[in-house]
Design an enzyme around this catalytic site. Sequence first.
Site, mmCIF file in Angstrom:
data_model
loop_
_atom_site.group_PDB
_atom_site.id
_atom_site.type_symbol
_atom_site.label_atom_id
_atom_site.label_comp_id
_atom_site.label_asym_id
_atom_site.label_seq_id
_atom_site.Cartn_x
_atom_site.Cartn_y
_atom_site.Cartn_z
ATOM 1 N N SER A 204 0.800 -1.228 0.000
ATOM 2 C CA SER A 204 0.000 0.000 0.000
ATOM 3 C C SER A 204 0.830 1.274 0.000
ATOM 4 C CB SER A 204 -0.933 0.006 1.200
ATOM 5 O OG SER A 204 -0.201 -0.040 2.399
ATOM 6 N N HIS A 232 -5.410 -4.340 -1.103
ATOM 7 C CA HIS A 232 -5.235 -3.337 -2.166
ATOM 8 C C HIS A 232 -5.213 -3.982 -3.548
ATOM 9 C CE1 HIS A 232 -4.687 0.126 0.433
ATOM 10 N NE2 HIS A 232 -4.009 -0.674 1.230
ATOM 11 N N LYS A 263 -12.397 -1.502 1.403
ATOM 12 C CA LYS A 263 -11.705 -0.670 0.421
ATOM 13 C C LYS A 263 -12.510 -0.670 -0.888
ATOM 14 C CE LYS A 263 -7.425 -0.620 2.872
ATOM 15 N NZ LYS A 263 -6.489 -1.542 3.499
#
Length: 417
Positions: A204, A232, A263
């Site tokens: 990240s 991610h 996310k």
Amino acid sequence: PSEPQITRTGVSGVPWGACGAGTTQGGGQSRRGELEGIRGAGTWKSERVIASRQGPHLRLAGGGILNFCANNYLGLSSHPEVIRAGVWTLEQFGAGLSSVRFICGTQSIHKDLEEKISRFHQREDAILYASCFDANAGIFEALLTPEDAVLSDELNHASIIDGIRLCKANKYRYRHMDMQDLEAKLQDAQKHRLRLVATDGAFSMDGDIAPLKEICRLAEKYEALVFIDECHATGFLGPNGRGTDELLGVMDKVTIVNSTLGKALGGAAGGYTTGPKPLIDLLRQRSRPYLFSNSLPPAVVGCASKALDLLMESNAIAQSMAAKTQRFRSKMTAAGFTISGQDHPICPVMLGDARLAAVMADDMLSRGIYVIGFSYPVVPKGKARIRVQISAVHSDEDIDRCVEAFTEVGRKHGALP
Ligand SMILES: *Cc1c(COP(=O)(O)O)cnc(C)c1O
Ligand SMILES: *[C@@H]1O[C@H](CO)[C@@H](O)[C@H](O)[C@H]1NC(C)=O
């Protein structure tokens, strides 16, 4: 030593007590010095208050701004269908369960979402957690014994590091994405019963991607399991957004995947582990964050479930994000900036100096562009950067405005010639 005293204004007699209470005893002075030190170094983390939904355009108290620092890679946090699904599920299934899963906290929607996650990742089963942090805290302790070994990339996310700390297995840290070092550590770990290689799929802070093909090859050679944290990556990496394992063609070789619903998948909260059924069964029996924490709230389950439906219907959103990312990376590079990482929507604009990163981020905000500077201890000393995150819902104009502002601000502060 004096007993800690809880007063109306704070706690005194303990090292951190004097901060709030205005007293001067104990370690308060040194703690205050530490706070001043953090400010002085330009590494203070403040929280900006948003008055609107998450999205490419935000409303703050002072007006509207363009947002480039959320993990909202696909724009699903404010997608109308995702919100509608959340409202419907809230009405049908209530505000919450007031229970953990195994007592009276499992609803049909929890089972449906676990089934959907398994299907999305092409794995046998999945287990939901309140967060991916919890998922990571649960797995190592439940899975590994003192006879086993875990081999972890040195730059893995804090939740993996904490999870590993909690377990009793033998611990190896290999240098970031260094396959020679991993092989040496795997050789040393042959003396243990079971080996697990743990890595973030996409990292990240740098936007770089783990060399999973090579990791899986070494894992086969040295009979190790592979675990990836896909927070991610899930929803947008790979041709169908399945993640790093799809991108690199090793979906059948990675044993365990952890990821987050917080996310790209709607952004509310929640995490999961997906993998072989016996492993998931074991986690349901043994994983402490699963056993001793509340079930995911229905509205959160409803939103995530709809987000997965949208992604399984079409890969158009993931493809659009890839095109926006490409636009930003190539324009910024042409302007003279160094962007680290590989084709990932995390685009770290490398600046080096912590103060420069902080001052430039402030100046960007004054031009209506919301980006955040990262510096030590979040990233290594001397490697400060402004991390830009691209979303499928940024327009081409949004991206161009961001690049223009960077160019002006970079020239003003000497980051560009
Ligand atoms: C964000 C993140 C987590 C934590 O996920 P939550 O669901 O917010 O707890 C874990 N691992 C990685 C790599 C992350 O980026
Ligand atoms: C993945 O999640 C599980 C539980 O969800 C957790 O027990 C485990 O520690 C995590 N694995 C890693 C390697 O972070």
